[in-house]
Structure formats: C-alpha cells, structure tokens
Write an enzyme that holds these catalytic residues in place. Structure first.
Site, PDB file in Angstrom:
ATOM      1  N   ASP A 187       1.038 -15.316  -6.441  1.00  0.00           N
ATOM      2  CA  ASP A 187       0.020 -14.411  -5.945  1.00  0.00           C
ATOM      3  C   ASP A 187      -0.959 -14.604  -7.039  1.00  0.00           C
ATOM      4  OD1 ASP A 187      -1.556 -12.117  -5.146  1.00  0.00           O
ATOM      5  OD2 ASP A 187       0.324 -11.750  -3.767  1.00  0.00           O
ATOM      6  N   HIS A 264      -4.244 -15.106  -1.243  1.00  0.00           N
ATOM      7  CA  HIS A 264      -3.433 -14.438  -2.402  1.00  0.00           C
ATOM      8  C   HIS A 264      -3.270 -15.812  -3.512  1.00  0.00           C
ATOM      9  CE1 HIS A 264      -2.643 -10.373  -1.254  1.00  0.00           C
ATOM     10  NE2 HIS A 264      -2.531 -10.603  -0.068  1.00  0.00           N
ATOM     11  N   GLU A 320      -3.062 -11.160   4.734  1.00  0.00           N
ATOM     12  CA  GLU A 320      -4.299 -10.723   4.149  1.00  0.00           C
ATOM     13  C   GLU A 320      -5.171 -11.984   3.845  1.00  0.00           C
ATOM     14  OE1 GLU A 320      -3.175  -6.406   2.409  1.00  0.00           O
ATOM     15  OE2 GLU A 320      -2.598  -8.161   1.221  1.00  0.00           O
TER      16      GLU A 320
HETATM   17  C1  ACM Z   1       1.639  -7.160   2.497  1.00  0.00           C
HETATM   18  O1  ACM Z   1       2.197  -6.035   2.235  1.00  0.00           O
HETATM   19  N1  ACM Z   1       0.395  -7.771   2.210  1.00  0.00           N
HETATM   20  C2  ACM Z   1       2.739  -7.971   3.018  1.00  0.00           C
END
Ligand code: ACM
Length: 680
Positions: A187, A264, A320
């Site tokens: 991440d 991410h 996201e």
């Molecule tokens: C997440 O909580 N973005 C998978």
C-alpha cells in the site's frame, strides 16, 4: 456386606460419571453438538499420545502438540490414559474435512477426523478444555465448521508488524479455529515483501520519513532510503515469509498474500515511476494500464509471490482506484481504443481480467475487493465484499464465490467501546456484540447462492494502529466473534453465552502475553442510544429545505422525530448526515403548542470531516411564514482528535405550530450529523 458396599460405591461413582453436564461450555467457537457428562478426564505426566495417520500428519501434530500445554509422550500402543488421534476414511456425523468427532471416557480422549485439519481442530477443543477447566468432560462432541473460509486480514503496510508478531497471532487464530490469514502486504504507506527482481520496492518503498502513519500522511508522505537515519518501516524477507507460511500451515492456516493493484500503489510507483501514467515519482497512486511494462512488472512480482505462498488464492486488491490519470494518459487511452473499452471502469476490469488469466495459468485463483465487479467481473474471481454486503451477494448471484467482510460488522479498525475510553481509531463503533450478530448468509439468497458464500473475514486496517500492543487490543476479543460467526451453526449461537466465554478467552490471552481489550470493563454504547426518547414532535411531519445525504439518510424523512438517538458512530443508521450547507428543517407539530425546549445533538470527529455546526438558529411560527427567532447560537469549531457530542438547544417559553431548526457548517465545511430534534 463389604461386597454390597463396594457395589454401591461403584454404582454411585458410575452415576456421578454419567450425570449430565450442567456447567456451560467454555469453548470458542461453540461446537455443533455436544453430549457431555459432569466428570472430566484429566491428563497427567504419564498420559500418552497415539496417532493413526500418515507420517507427515503424525510429525505435524506431534511437533505442534509439543508447543502446547498437551506435550505428551508418543506411544501408539497406549490403550488408556491417552489422547488418541485417528484419521478415518469416513466419520459418521460430519461432512467437512475440518470436522471431528471426539469421545472422552476414563481411558482418555479419542478424536476421529477425515483429515489432519479435523484432528487439529479436535485438539484445539481439548486444549481449551484443559486450559479452562483442567480436564475434558466425558461424552461426545460432533463438530464441524459452517464456513470453509474463516479469515483475518492484517494491514502490515500502514504500520509494519514484524515476523514474530505475525507468528504470535497465528497461534491465537489457530486456537479459535480460524484458517486464513490475509496479509495486506502493499500500500502507499509501505511495500512489505522482498521481491528479488525489483529491489527498489523494499530499498525505498518499505521506508518512510515518519514512523506514525497519520503524521506521515499529513506531512508530505515521503519515502526514505533503507538504512538512512530517517527511514522507518520494514519488510519481510523471503526467508521470513517461508517461515510464516510453514508455521501457519502447521496450524492449518493458509496465508493469503495481497498485492494491491491498480491503486494504493504510490510506494511501488515512486520506486518504479516508469510504470505510472506520468512517469513521475510521488505523483500517482494507480499503475498505468496502457503500458505493457506494468504487466511485465505485475507478472514478475506475482511469479515470486506464487512461488512463496502455496495458497490457492492470491489477493490482487482492486479497491478504491482513482483512475484520474488514465483519462489523460495517451497509453491508457490507446489501450481503451484498441480494446473497445468504453470507460475507465472497463480499463480496470481489463487489468483484472489479464492478471486473473496470468494467475490462473499458474494454477491459482484471484480474490479481489468488491470493486472488481465494476466494469465486468473476471470469470473465475472470488469477491471480497467490504462496501456492505451487496458486492458479495451480487457475486454469488453471478455464480462466483464471495467472502463477506462488510465494514458494518467486520472492520475491526473501528472503536470497540466508547471512543473517549480508547486510543484514537479511524471512527465508527463496532462492539463485540455487533460483530457477533453478523450472519454472512442473508435470507435473500437461495440455496445455490448461499453455497457460494465461502466465508467471513475480520479486517484490521492499521492507519491508526502504530504499535503491536494496540493492534492486539483491536484484534481481541472481536476476532473471536468472527471465529464463531465463521464456525458455529446459527442454532448454537447466543451472545450472552459467547460473552462469558470471551471473558475466559481474554484472561487466557492476557496470561499468554497478548494485550486484548479489557472486555470485563466495557463501557458500552452511548447512553442516549440505549433508550428511545419521547417528546412533542414524535412522528410529526418534517420538511427539508436542504436535503440530507442519501448515503446517510438513516430512517429518511422521519428519522429526526422518531425518538431514536444515535450510537458512538455516524454510520449506525440513526445519525442523519448533511453535506453542503448543513441542516434546515421545519417540523409541523400539527397544532399550536406551548414548548419549553428544542434541541438536537451533533457529533464531531475530524478524520472523516464531521464537525459541529458553527451556527444554530431555532425559530417558531404559527403560520409557517412568520418565524420568531428563539435562539441564535454561535459555536467555535476546534479541530482536534476527539470524538465529541454536543447538544445545541433553546430553553424558555414559547408557543407555535411550526419549528424551524437550522444548523450551519463552519470554516472547515464537511459534514454535519444529527440524530433527533427533541421538542418538549
Ligand atoms: C478497503 O477497505 N479499501 C478494502
């Protein structure tokens, strides 16, 4: 006479032995079915271990048991005072390879299962009996899990938790019959696994200029070179990973690695900027999907991952993605044109499909967060449902497997008790009871779809969890509720009984050096939320001059006068959220009434941009046109880390039919949340 006495004594002893057990069971997760007596078999120094299984299973179970309170001498000929573990082709009463049947009498404990996992889980039940009550009750237990997948996710990126921490958690997870540990390895905040082909991922991407995520996130988000004084973080070497995987396997836990894509990924794209859309370090979070080099990189990384992790499933993230740079990137645009992709969702789906094909070609399957449904789901993908349950249910309705981990019940990064009693968390309020109440299979699914609900997972995101002690406090005991949701049949679940067992487990974990939440001293819910409030406006018509936000509608147009006040969290379905301009509502009392107070609570928690109002105006009218202002309150908003609640009210004497309540946001904008306008 002596004979008679002996016989009587023997009968009395037999009667005592066969007396039904009345003491509640103290095992987590609750077994499927038990027929137990009041007497216990107790192991002693002479007790033996007899195992009938393959050599590999004998070795695994023997070496595992040697690390526990049941370190017994092996003796396959032992006929009594023994723990006997037997693999059978078929065991009546169970259909899962993880199930077991355990019978206990004066000769000892006998466990039968069709696989090593089943024997291992029988052993966990024995260990809990021995640790909690000193012995194992005579009788029979038939037990197997409700779901095949019972997982926990650890985010080791936002803060790095080292190998020993992970091994320690594996011990506890195994005790409660959890069988998957999903590691969120990559991440923005840090790349946490050595990849031989791309050393910059860990030389730069695993280190940052501040140890605490929140400070780092709010102050420039810079990475640091490994070995320099400003470098904070870490990563698992490939040897560490091999050790973790083997340790977990001996405890029947599969480690599922997650490599995030396409989003991410700031740390990877700062280490290798050529695979971002603009080729600039520190600028992009999403891989460039137009660039073939991105696929070369991802496939090379995944090849090393697949080599290290025997797991059938590889998690490829998928959540996201901002996708903004794809819209202006010539390579992404070219890809979209060539592949006939109509939007950036389909471009993301193109990446996931291609990666799935690659992972499948290596004999493995992908799991992705529920965004992988957007733009078209890859043919063999399993969906991990986190934005509620819809994604998982949709996947199941399309014939795909789903793992349920909805934020509402499974996000263990939320507060588990009154926020003012705990260190800062991301927000929310998820007490043990709510986790426990989760049922991964809603009534809306038919039998075939229900079979596709593969299991349940608790997720520990670590943005606000900087230390191992804090992490353990967030994990325990709530993960035990996930364990029981995942294992136990609905018919044997009961929260009050579970809570008592969780108290025992908390004591056990404390004694073993864990730092569980102090469940015995739980404060509980916001007191206002516990009982409805009665007042003059209950059920009256409310007119909104400014709309509430649909995603935080709570009970809709009636929610502010339904007598229910909210919990510690804004997303509890009772708090109503307003963005852009705040609250402006008028309540029609139906007739003119004398009133002595009009007030509403607001909450403030600054991380999700929820603030107190800067201004509250309460007025009253007989005709809904001419309003008399009763009060105009100005409030100075102070941005801080606390979750606070404040009542903004007028008190006095007035009369009227229409009540207008206006609350305006202040200098930070953001959200206003209120739960009830109480008129007395
Ligand atoms: C997440 O909580 N973005 C998978």
């Amino acid at each position: 006479m002596k004979k008679l006495l002996t016989l009587t004594l023997a009968l009395l002893t037999l009667a005592a032995c066969t007396q039904e057990r009345t003491k509640p069971l103290d095992i987590i997760p609750m077994p499927l079915s038990t027929q137990l007596q009041s007497s216990n078999f107790e192991f002693d120094k002479e007790s033996k271990l007899a195992i009938e299984a393959t050599e590999a299973t004998v070795n695994n179970l023997t070496s595992y048991l040697a690390t526990t309170s049941l370190s017994l001498k092996a003796d396959n000929n032992a006929q009594d005072n023994r723990l006997a573990l037997k693999i059978r082709e078929k065991v009546d009463g169970i259909s899962s390879p993880e199930g077991y049947v355990m019978t206990t009498d004066a000769k000892g404990v006998n466990i039968e299962a069709t696989s090593e996992a089943g024997l291992f889980y029988g052993v966990q039940t024995v260990l809990q009996f021995v640790d909690n009550e000193g012995g194992v009750p005579y009788g029979r237990i038939v037990d197997e899990p409700r779901f095949a997948y019972r997982g926990m996710m650890l985010d080791v990126s936002r803060h790095f938790f080292d190998k020993d921490f992970v091994l320690k958690q594996i011990d506890a997870l195994a005790r409660y019959k959890m069988n998957r540990l999903h590691l969120h390895l990559t991440d923005a905040a840090g790349w946490r696994i050595e990849i031989k082909k791309y050393p910059r991922l860990t030389q730069l991407g695993a280190w940052r200029d501040h140890p605490v995520w929140k400070v780092w996130w709010n102050s420039g988000r810079k990475y640091a070179e490994e070995g320099t004084p400003e470098a904070h973080g870490g990563y698992y070497t490939q040897d560490d990973i091999r050790e973790i995987v083997a340790y977990a396997a001996e405890r029947q836990i599969t480690i599922i690695p997650e490599i995030e894509m396409p989003a991410h990924s700031e740390e990877a794209l700062t280490a290798y900027p050529e695979i971002s859309c603009t080729h600039e370090p520190y600028k992009q979070a999403d891989f460039c999907v137009g660039n073939e080099k991105t696929f070369e990189f991802l496939e090379n990384v995944l090849s090393e991952i697949i080599e290290l992790f025997p797991s059938e499933y590889i998690h490829i993230g998928g959540d996201e993605a901002g996708k903004a740079s794809w819209k202006s990137c010539p390579l992404c645009q070219k890809r979209m044109k060539e592949e006939g992709l109509k939007d950036v969702n389909e471009l993301q789906s193109y990446l996931i499909h291609r990666i799935e094909k690659f992972v499948n070609s290596k004999g493995r399957q992908i799991i992705g967060w529920d965004e992988i449904l957007d733009g078209g789901l890859a043919p063999n993908a399993t969906v991990m449902s986190w934005r509620g349950t819809e994604g998982g249910l949709k996947a199941a309705s399309m014939g795909h497997k789903a793992i349920m981990s909805p934020g509402t019940h499974c996000y263990l990064d939320q507060y588990q008790d009154a926020p003012h009693t705990l260190p800062e968390a991301i927000g929310g309020y998820l007490p043990l009871k709510k986790v426990y109440s989760y049922n991964p299979i809603p009534d809306t699914l038919n039998c075939e779809q229900a079979k596709l609900i593969y299991g349940v997972q608790g997720n520990l995101w670590a943005e606000y969890i900087p230390t191992p002690e804090h992490m353990e406090m967030m994990i325990y005991p709530r993960i035990l509720a996930i364990a029981e949701v995942g294992w136990s049949a609905v018919e044997v679940k009961n929260f009050d009984c579970f809570r008592n067992r969780a108290l025992t487990a908390v004591d056990y974990l404390k004694n073993k050096g864990y730092n569980p939440f102090d469940l015995a001293n739980e404060t509980g819910n916001r007191p206002e939320a516990d009982a409805p409030v009665n007042h003059l406006a209950i059920g009256k018509k409310v007119t909104y001059a400014r709309p509430y936000f649909k995603g935080y509608a709570a009970g809709g147009d009636t929610t502010l006068v339904d007598g229910h006040r909210g919990a510690w969290n804004n997303n509890d379905g009772v708090w109503q959220g307003f963005i852009k301009g705040g609250v402006d509502v008028t309540i029609d009392l139906g007739e003119s009434k004398a009133v002595k107070s009009i007030g509403a609570d607001f909450m403030q928690i600054c991380n999700p941009e929820i603030f107190m109002p800067a201004e509250v105006i309460v007025s009253i009218s007989e005709d809904n046109e001419n309003f008399e202002e009763l009060t105009h309150i100005n409030h100075e908003i102070v941005r801080d880390d606390a979750l606070t609640f404040k009542n903004f009210a007028w008190k006095g004497k007035a009369k009227g039919r229409y009540i207008r309540y206006v609350a305006r946001p202040g200098q930070y904008g953001g959200w206003l949340f209120t739960d009830e306008i109480v008129v007395e």
